[in-house]
Write a protein that holds these residues in place. Structure first.
Motif, short mmCIF file in Angstrom:
data_model
loop_
_atom_site.label_atom_id
_atom_site.label_comp_id
_atom_site.label_asym_id
_atom_site.label_seq_id
_atom_site.Cartn_x
_atom_site.Cartn_y
_atom_site.Cartn_z
N GLU A 1 11.69 -2.98 10.38
CA GLU A 1 12.71 -2.59 9.73
C GLU A 1 12.85 -2.95 8.30
N ARG A 2 12.10 -3.82 7.87
CA ARG A 2 12.22 -3.96 6.52
C ARG A 2 11.33 -3.04 5.68
N ASN A 3 10.38 -2.44 6.29
CA ASN A 3 9.67 -1.34 5.49
C ASN A 3 10.98 -0.13 5.38
N ALA A 4 11.75 0.11 6.39
CA ALA A 4 12.85 0.91 6.52
C ALA A 4 13.70 0.76 5.19
N LEU A 5 14.14 -0.65 4.96
CA LEU A 5 14.96 -0.78 4.00
C LEU A 5 14.19 -0.79 2.56
N LEU A 6 13.02 -1.02 2.61
CA LEU A 6 12.20 -0.70 1.17
C LEU A 6 12.46 0.73 0.84
N LEU A 7 11.85 1.59 2.04
CA LEU A 7 11.93 3.00 1.98
C LEU A 7 13.39 3.38 1.24
N ALA A 8 14.18 2.87 1.92
CA ALA A 8 15.77 3.64 1.58
C ALA A 8 16.28 3.14 0.02
N ALA A 9 15.55 2.01 -0.23
CA ALA A 9 15.92 1.34 -1.75
C ALA A 9 14.92 2.30 -2.75
N GLY A 10 13.93 2.96 -2.19
CA GLY A 10 13.22 3.74 -3.25
C GLY A 10 11.69 3.04 -3.39
N TYR A 11 11.40 1.99 -2.62
CA TYR A 11 10.30 1.33 -2.72
C TYR A 11 9.20 1.88 -1.72
N ALA A 12 7.83 1.48 -1.93
CA ALA A 12 6.87 1.77 -0.80
C ALA A 12 6.76 0.50 0.12
N PRO A 13 6.51 0.80 1.47
CA PRO A 13 6.61 -0.03 2.58
C PRO A 13 5.64 -1.07 2.10
N ARG A 14 5.98 -2.32 2.55
CA ARG A 14 5.12 -3.47 2.27
C ARG A 14 4.18 -3.91 3.19
N TYR A 15 4.56 -3.47 4.56
CA TYR A 15 3.87 -4.15 5.65
C TYR A 15 3.16 -2.98 6.36
N PRO A 16 1.66 -2.93 6.41
CA PRO A 16 1.25 -1.97 7.21
C PRO A 16 1.40 -1.97 8.76
N GLU A 17 1.06 -0.97 9.29
CA GLU A 17 1.07 -0.74 10.87
C GLU A 17 -0.57 -0.44 11.38
N THR A 18 -1.22 -1.47 11.40
CA THR A 18 -2.60 -1.09 12.09
C THR A 18 -2.70 -1.18 13.34
N PRO A 19 -3.31 0.12 14.07
CA PRO A 19 -3.40 0.23 15.40
C PRO A 19 -4.40 -1.04 15.76
N LEU A 20 -4.08 -1.48 16.91
CA LEU A 20 -4.64 -2.81 17.63
C LEU A 20 -6.13 -2.66 17.81
N ASP A 21 -6.61 -1.40 18.07
CA ASP A 21 -8.18 -1.20 18.38
C ASP A 21 -8.82 -1.02 17.05
N ASP A 22 -8.08 -1.01 15.68
CA ASP A 22 -8.53 -0.93 14.45
C ASP A 22 -9.74 -2.27 14.04
N PRO A 23 -10.78 -2.34 13.59
CA PRO A 23 -11.53 -3.41 13.41
C PRO A 23 -10.95 -4.26 12.63
N ALA A 24 -9.91 -4.08 11.83
CA ALA A 24 -9.25 -5.03 10.94
C ALA A 24 -8.64 -6.22 11.76
N LEU A 25 -8.30 -5.69 12.87
CA LEU A 25 -7.25 -6.71 13.76
C LEU A 25 -8.36 -7.08 14.92
N GLY A 26 -9.57 -7.18 14.91
CA GLY A 26 -10.43 -7.74 15.60
C GLY A 26 -10.53 -9.23 16.01
N ALA A 27 -10.05 -9.84 15.03
CA ALA A 27 -10.03 -11.51 15.30
C ALA A 27 -8.81 -11.65 15.94
N VAL A 28 -7.63 -10.85 15.80
CA VAL A 28 -6.28 -10.78 16.50
C VAL A 28 -6.50 -10.73 18.00
N ARG A 29 -7.23 -9.62 18.18
CA ARG A 29 -7.64 -9.21 19.75
C ARG A 29 -8.44 -10.37 20.40
#
Length: 279
Positions: free
Chosen positions: A77-105
């Motif tokens: 919802e913070r991303n939604a607030l930023l969009l509503a204020a005219g700013y780009a979203p700050r937080y990405p939404e990375t698929p859990l199977d993405d290599p970038a989240l390998g350490a998390v998995r």
């Protein structure tokens, strides 16, 4: 013990065309915080908060994030607030199977694997099971295949009349606990998909002979320090208390919405049974 694919997460529920002011006011009122109290927390003034909420003043990106932090707005919802204020979203939404989240998995797999033989699983914001250990697999023995088709949903598996519900000795109490948990999540995330799941599982029939809420299997009040899950497995009644853990200060929507639920044996007999069954 592998991560399973889940349906794409819902888009932010707050439309940008509504404007950031009304959205911030809604979050403030939901948290029952006055404009003055929020201003003091955010090192601002009640006048400026009022101007932001009425659209007379456009908040900076930093102010939007600061107010969202003090109002405990979920990351999505913070991303939604930023969009509503005219700013780009700050937080990405990375698929859990993405290599970038390998350490998390890998970390989550080690965590719930190390919890065996006790049950543990990881769910997302919609209670879809992303990974589960062998303890959970043992409790799901005998569940019909259609309910086990991906994506597995923890609420559906637990409360469906062909799922775990007939085995739960304190079904009314545990069902009430789960529905209250979902109500809190709906109030926080305002998700139509979560609302639909709540209405679905809330409509599942409850056997007439199921004990009333607050009773454990129809017997005297439970002596446990927390509401137990009393579930039958191979003729034995196992007793668990559950705990839920989330990530601190997440910077990704996917990670923010993950939850690890672990089931701790509530008595020595349950612990001994699990160790013997999985040895």
């Amino acid at each position: 013990m592998a991560f399973v694919a889940s349906r794409a997460a819902a888009s932010p529920s707050a439309p940008a065309e509504q404007g950031v002011g009304p959205l911030l006011r809604a979050w403030r009122e939901r948290r029952r915080v006055s404009q003055l109290e929020l201003a003091l927390r955010a090192d601002s003034s009640a006048r400026h908060i009022s101007f932001v909420e009425t659209g007379r003043s456009r908040p900076s990106e930093e102010m939007v994030l600061r107010l969202a932090e003090h109002l405990q707005v979920p990351v999505r919802e913070r991303n939604a607030l930023l969009l509503a204020a005219g700013y780009a979203p700050r937080y990405p939404e990375t698929p859990l199977d993405d290599p970038a989240l390998g350490a998390v998995r890998a970390g989550l797999e080690r965590l719930i694997g190390g919890y065996e033989p006790y049950p543990a699983l990881v769910v997302d914001a919609f209670y879809d099971v992303r990974v589960a250990n062998r303890g959970i697999g043992m409790l799901l023995e005998g569940i019909p295949e259609p309910l086990l088709a991906p994506p597995l949903n923890a609420m559906r598996l637990t409360l469906h009349p062909q799922g775990m519900a007939p085995r739960i000795r304190n079904l009314r109490a545990w069902r009430g606990h789960l529905l209250e948990q979902m109500e809190r999540q709906i109030a926080l995330h305002r998700s139509p998909r979560l609302r639909a799941l709540y209405e679905e599982v809330g409509a599942y029939p409850v056997p007439e002979d199921a004990p009333e809420a607050g009773a454990a299997g129809g017997g005297p009040p439970s002596p446990h320090f927390a509401l137990p899950l009393l579930i039958e497995h191979r003729g034995r009644v196992l007793s668990f208390v559950s705990s839920i853990a989330t990530f601190n200060t997440p910077m990704d929507v996917t990670v923010a919405e993950l939850a690890v639920e672990t089931f701790l044996p509530a008595d020595a007999a349950t612990a001994e049974y699990l160790h013997a069954a999985m040895s």
